[in-house]
Design an enzyme around this catalytic site. Structure first.
Site, PDB file in Angstrom:
ATOM      1  N   CYS A  40      41.353  45.670  44.841  1.00 45.92           N
ATOM      2  CA  CYS A  40      42.077  44.951  46.041  1.00 45.92           C
ATOM      3  C   CYS A  40      42.787  43.983  45.274  1.00 45.92           C
ATOM      4  CB  CYS A  40      41.026  44.128  46.830  1.00 45.92           C
ATOM      5  SG  CYS A  40      40.129  42.800  46.165  1.00 45.92           S
ATOM      6  N   CYS A 100      34.630  36.184  31.946  1.00 50.12           N
ATOM      7  CA  CYS A 100      34.311  34.838  32.547  1.00 50.12           C
ATOM      8  C   CYS A 100      34.706  34.982  34.013  1.00 50.12           C
ATOM      9  CB  CYS A 100      35.052  33.727  31.712  1.00 50.12           C
ATOM     10  SG  CYS A 100      34.719  32.192  32.228  1.00 50.12           S
TER      11      CYS A 100
HETATM   12 FE    FE Z   1      38.171  43.746  45.346  1.00 48.10          FE
END
Ligand code: FE
Length: 132
Positions: free
Chosen positions: A100, A120
């Site tokens: 996404c 991180c």
């Molecule tokens: Fe995603």
């Protein structure tokens, strides 16, 4: 290859909390030690909070002391993509969800051996499914 997910800003706002939207879609950063997964020691898989793409395994999570969930690697090659990030006068490598495009965090080269990488990651970018 993963099937990419493309949504409008309005569509993302419907499915994400305001805090998740700020991090995932606007590249925000949660305050260190504020996220719900910083000290999560359970066995399981961390998914993208936006699209449920599997991103990281608890097997690769380590305590970096940074205040953000930290991993040595992504769970698969289809999990994340890396992009150069020159914001805030720094040279960093941004990590986004490969499905996404949601902002997850950054990857640094001061991680534990042998790989030497430290992903991180914002807790707000993640959801967690505990192993049964
Ligand atoms: Fe995603």
């Amino acid at each position: 290859m993963v099937d990419r997910i493309v949504k409008s800003e309005q569509e993302w706002k419907k499915i994400l909390s305001a805090e998740q939207f700020e991090v995932l879609r606007l590249k925000g950063t949660e305050k260190p030690f504020s996220g719900e997964y910083v000290d999560n020691k359970k066995d399981g898989i961390y998914l993208c909070a936006g699209c449920s793409n599997p991103l990281f395994s608890s097997d690769d999570k380590f305590d970096s002391g940074s205040g953000w969930p930290s991993f040595t690697r992504a769970v698969s090659k289809d999990s994340v993509e890396k992009r150069e990030d020159l914001s805030f006068g720094m040279v960093r490598v941004e990590v986004v969800c490969a499905r996404c495009g949601g902002h997850l965090g950054h990857v640094f080269t001061d991680g534990p051996k042998p790989g030497g990488l430290r992903y991180c990651i914002n807790s707000l970018s993640l959801s967690f499914t505990e192993n049964e």
